[in-house]
Design a protein around this motif. Sequence first.
Motif, PDB file in Angstrom:
ATOM      1  N   VAL A   1       0.855  -1.185   0.000  1.00  0.00           N
ATOM      2  CA  VAL A   1       0.000   0.000   0.000  1.00  0.00           C
ATOM      3  C   VAL A   1       0.890   1.234   0.000  1.00  0.00           C
ATOM      4  O   VAL A   1       2.077   1.172   0.338  1.00  0.00           O
ATOM      5  CB  VAL A   1      -0.952   0.021   1.214  1.00  0.00           C
ATOM      6  CG1 VAL A   1      -1.982  -1.089   1.109  1.00  0.00           C
ATOM      7  CG2 VAL A   1      -0.184  -0.101   2.528  1.00  0.00           C
ATOM      8  N   VAL A   2       0.288   2.360  -0.391  1.00  0.00           N
ATOM      9  CA  VAL A   2       1.036   3.618  -0.474  1.00  0.00           C
ATOM     10  C   VAL A   2       0.242   4.718   0.227  1.00  0.00           C
ATOM     11  O   VAL A   2      -0.919   4.516   0.608  1.00  0.00           O
ATOM     12  CB  VAL A   2       1.299   4.018  -1.939  1.00  0.00           C
ATOM     13  CG1 VAL A   2       2.178   2.977  -2.632  1.00  0.00           C
ATOM     14  CG2 VAL A   2      -0.011   4.192  -2.701  1.00  0.00           C
ATOM     15  N   ARG A   3       0.870   5.859   0.389  1.00  0.00           N
ATOM     16  CA  ARG A   3       0.192   6.996   1.003  1.00  0.00           C
ATOM     17  C   ARG A   3      -1.085   7.336   0.237  1.00  0.00           C
ATOM     18  O   ARG A   3      -1.084   7.368  -0.994  1.00  0.00           O
ATOM     19  CB  ARG A   3       1.115   8.203   1.052  1.00  0.00           C
ATOM     20  CG  ARG A   3       2.303   8.033   2.008  1.00  0.00           C
ATOM     21  CD  ARG A   3       3.240   9.234   1.934  1.00  0.00           C
ATOM     22  NE  ARG A   3       4.376   9.078   2.845  1.00  0.00           N
ATOM     23  CZ  ARG A   3       5.495   8.425   2.552  1.00  0.00           C
ATOM     24  NH1 ARG A   3       5.617   7.861   1.353  1.00  0.00           N
ATOM     25  NH2 ARG A   3       6.476   8.329   3.431  1.00  0.00           N
ATOM     26  N   GLY A   4      -2.146   7.580   0.965  1.00  0.00           N
ATOM     27  CA  GLY A   4      -3.429   7.893   0.368  1.00  0.00           C
ATOM     28  C   GLY A   4      -4.369   6.713   0.289  1.00  0.00           C
ATOM     29  O   GLY A   4      -5.580   6.891   0.122  1.00  0.00           O
ATOM     30  N   ASP A   5      -3.844   5.492   0.408  1.00  0.00           N
ATOM     31  CA  ASP A   5      -4.703   4.302   0.360  1.00  0.00           C
ATOM     32  C   ASP A   5      -5.571   4.209   1.612  1.00  0.00           C
ATOM     33  O   ASP A   5      -5.109   4.479   2.737  1.00  0.00           O
ATOM     34  CB  ASP A   5      -3.864   3.030   0.244  1.00  0.00           C
ATOM     35  CG  ASP A   5      -3.306   2.818  -1.159  1.00  0.00           C
ATOM     36  OD1 ASP A   5      -3.780   3.506  -2.088  1.00  0.00           O
ATOM     37  OD2 ASP A   5      -2.417   1.953  -1.315  1.00  0.00           O
ATOM     38  N   VAL A   6      -6.820   3.808   1.415  1.00  0.00           N
ATOM     39  CA  VAL A   6      -7.754   3.589   2.520  1.00  0.00           C
ATOM     40  C   VAL A   6      -7.988   2.087   2.665  1.00  0.00           C
ATOM     41  O   VAL A   6      -8.398   1.419   1.709  1.00  0.00           O
ATOM     42  CB  VAL A   6      -9.093   4.312   2.276  1.00  0.00           C
ATOM     43  CG1 VAL A   6     -10.081   3.996   3.388  1.00  0.00           C
ATOM     44  CG2 VAL A   6      -8.859   5.817   2.185  1.00  0.00           C
ATOM     45  N   LEU A   7      -7.725   1.563   3.840  1.00  0.00           N
ATOM     46  CA  LEU A   7      -7.874   0.144   4.135  1.00  0.00           C
ATOM     47  C   LEU A   7      -9.116  -0.058   4.985  1.00  0.00           C
ATOM     48  O   LEU A   7      -9.270   0.583   6.038  1.00  0.00           O
ATOM     49  CB  LEU A   7      -6.644  -0.390   4.874  1.00  0.00           C
ATOM     50  CG  LEU A   7      -5.363  -0.649   4.070  1.00  0.00           C
ATOM     51  CD1 LEU A   7      -4.857   0.615   3.389  1.00  0.00           C
ATOM     52  CD2 LEU A   7      -4.279  -1.222   4.964  1.00  0.00           C
ATOM     53  N   GLU A   8      -9.995  -0.950   4.546  1.00  0.00           N
ATOM     54  CA  GLU A   8     -11.227  -1.241   5.271  1.00  0.00           C
ATOM     55  C   GLU A   8     -11.392  -2.755   5.368  1.00  0.00           C
ATOM     56  O   GLU A   8     -11.565  -3.426   4.346  1.00  0.00           O
ATOM     57  CB  GLU A   8     -12.426  -0.638   4.558  1.00  0.00           C
ATOM     58  CG  GLU A   8     -12.377   0.885   4.471  1.00  0.00           C
ATOM     59  CD  GLU A   8     -13.478   1.445   3.597  1.00  0.00           C
ATOM     60  OE1 GLU A   8     -14.346   2.167   4.133  1.00  0.00           O
ATOM     61  OE2 GLU A   8     -13.462   1.165   2.375  1.00  0.00           O
ATOM     62  N   GLY A   9     -11.316  -3.276   6.592  1.00  0.00           N
ATOM     63  CA  GLY A   9     -11.405  -4.709   6.806  1.00  0.00           C
ATOM     64  C   GLY A   9     -12.619  -5.089   7.622  1.00  0.00           C
ATOM     65  O   GLY A   9     -13.161  -4.283   8.382  1.00  0.00           O
ATOM     66  N   VAL A  10     -13.041  -6.348   7.482  1.00  0.00           N
ATOM     67  CA  VAL A  10     -14.174  -6.857   8.239  1.00  0.00           C
ATOM     68  C   VAL A  10     -13.918  -8.298   8.634  1.00  0.00           C
ATOM     69  O   VAL A  10     -13.320  -9.072   7.880  1.00  0.00           O
ATOM     70  CB  VAL A  10     -15.487  -6.757   7.426  1.00  0.00           C
ATOM     71  CG1 VAL A  10     -15.416  -7.604   6.147  1.00  0.00           C
ATOM     72  CG2 VAL A  10     -16.683  -7.151   8.269  1.00  0.00           C
ATOM     73  N   VAL A  11     -14.327  -8.646   9.840  1.00  0.00           N
ATOM     74  CA  VAL A  11     -14.409 -10.037  10.282  1.00  0.00           C
ATOM     75  C   VAL A  11     -15.867 -10.276  10.642  1.00  0.00           C
ATOM     76  O   VAL A  11     -16.416  -9.614  11.529  1.00  0.00           O
ATOM     77  CB  VAL A  11     -13.502 -10.316  11.492  1.00  0.00           C
ATOM     78  CG1 VAL A  11     -13.669 -11.768  11.953  1.00  0.00           C
ATOM     79  CG2 VAL A  11     -12.037 -10.032  11.158  1.00  0.00           C
ATOM     80  N   GLU A  12     -16.493 -11.198   9.943  1.00  0.00           N
ATOM     81  CA  GLU A  12     -17.919 -11.457  10.121  1.00  0.00           C
ATOM     82  C   GLU A  12     -18.236 -11.822  11.568  1.00  0.00           C
ATOM     83  O   GLU A  12     -17.553 -12.637  12.183  1.00  0.00           O
ATOM     84  CB  GLU A  12     -18.342 -12.610   9.192  1.00  0.00           C
ATOM     85  CG  GLU A  12     -19.828 -12.916   9.230  1.00  0.00           C
ATOM     86  CD  GLU A  12     -20.191 -14.040   8.276  1.00  0.00           C
ATOM     87  OE1 GLU A  12     -21.363 -14.445   8.282  1.00  0.00           O
ATOM     88  OE2 GLU A  12     -19.314 -14.525   7.519  1.00  0.00           O
ATOM     89  N   GLY A  13     -19.253 -11.179  12.120  1.00  0.00           N
ATOM     90  CA  GLY A  13     -19.672 -11.449  13.487  1.00  0.00           C
ATOM     91  C   GLY A  13     -18.833 -10.758  14.538  1.00  0.00           C
ATOM     92  O   GLY A  13     -19.123 -10.867  15.731  1.00  0.00           O
ATOM     93  N   VAL A  14     -17.767 -10.055  14.101  1.00  0.00           N
ATOM     94  CA  VAL A  14     -16.862  -9.394  15.050  1.00  0.00           C
ATOM     95  C   VAL A  14     -16.884  -7.883  14.842  1.00  0.00           C
ATOM     96  O   VAL A  14     -17.188  -7.123  15.759  1.00  0.00           O
ATOM     97  CB  VAL A  14     -15.418  -9.939  14.902  1.00  0.00           C
ATOM     98  CG1 VAL A  14     -14.439  -9.120  15.745  1.00  0.00           C
ATOM     99  CG2 VAL A  14     -15.383 -11.397  15.324  1.00  0.00           C
ATOM    100  N   GLY A  15     -16.528  -7.424  13.648  1.00  0.00           N
ATOM    101  CA  GLY A  15     -16.512  -5.985  13.422  1.00  0.00           C
ATOM    102  C   GLY A  15     -15.572  -5.594  12.309  1.00  0.00           C
ATOM    103  O   GLY A  15     -15.171  -6.428  11.482  1.00  0.00           O
ATOM    104  N   THR A  16     -15.222  -4.323  12.287  1.00  0.00           N
ATOM    105  CA  THR A  16     -14.444  -3.753  11.192  1.00  0.00           C
ATOM    106  C   THR A  16     -13.194  -3.051  11.712  1.00  0.00           C
ATOM    107  O   THR A  16     -13.065  -2.763  12.906  1.00  0.00           O
ATOM    108  CB  THR A  16     -15.291  -2.734  10.404  1.00  0.00           C
ATOM    109  OG1 THR A  16     -15.676  -1.667  11.285  1.00  0.00           O
ATOM    110  CG2 THR A  16     -16.527  -3.397   9.812  1.00  0.00           C
ATOM    111  N   VAL A  17     -12.295  -2.771  10.780  1.00  0.00           N
ATOM    112  CA  VAL A  17     -11.128  -1.944  11.057  1.00  0.00           C
ATOM    113  C   VAL A  17     -10.911  -1.064   9.829  1.00  0.00           C
ATOM    114  O   VAL A  17     -11.113  -1.509   8.702  1.00  0.00           O
ATOM    115  CB  VAL A  17      -9.870  -2.806  11.357  1.00  0.00           C
ATOM    116  CG1 VAL A  17      -9.531  -3.734  10.197  1.00  0.00           C
ATOM    117  CG2 VAL A  17      -8.680  -1.928  11.712  1.00  0.00           C
TER     118      VAL A  17
END
Length: 228
Positions: A207-223
């Motif tokens: 990844v580089v500057r400016g990238d937006v990272l959006e993660g999910v774990v089902e039943g747990v939540g997001t980051v």
Amino acid sequence: MPNYVVPAPAQAFLPIKGSDALFPIRRIFCVGRNYAEHAIEMGSDPTREPPFYFTKPADSVVINDADMPYPTVTKSLHHEMELVVAIGVGGKSIAVADALKHVWGYCAGLDMTRRDIQNEAKKTGRPWDMGKGFDQSAPMGLLVPAAGVNPGKGLIELKVNGKVTQTSDLSKLIWSVPEVIANLSELVELAPGDLIMTGTPEGVAAVVRGDVLEGVVEGVGTVRTKIV
């Protein structure tokens, strides 16, 4: 009050979903290569490798969707999406059957990696510390209590700028959450406040500057975090 000769460090913590209470972080243990496809993409044989661990400092955690600064001394910052386990009851030589009783909760997290530094350490047989345990290398989402969470199955996925880069299922963990807890507790005595990052699926990438990272774990939540 203790008479410290330098200012005492602030307590690192995770916010808890739906609560003003906080989860204090003691240590962060990370499981290496715990999804078969990721082990293969990193050049390992997942069928014969027992679990192994590295660590991150407690204060490397980035919370509340805050931005993550692009770290120094690297040209290859990689994302690794993970389920994070928060230990609420300590113990040593914990049985697999009892392991989940020691879990306070779970969250979604990112094990950010200076891949070039890590790869050089691998070549020379040196520790991974500076490739993995650098400042602000562990963005994490809100912690949720363990009740009602099944850490044995569910989607785990990461998007970068809206495009899926990693997607898998917790059922594909080589070593399950109870097995990891039991194994790690043979090596160290686990304590309340310890976090365990359980490994990442395939699809890790730079990844580089400016990238937006959006993660999910089902039943747990997001980051979520933006590289700046």
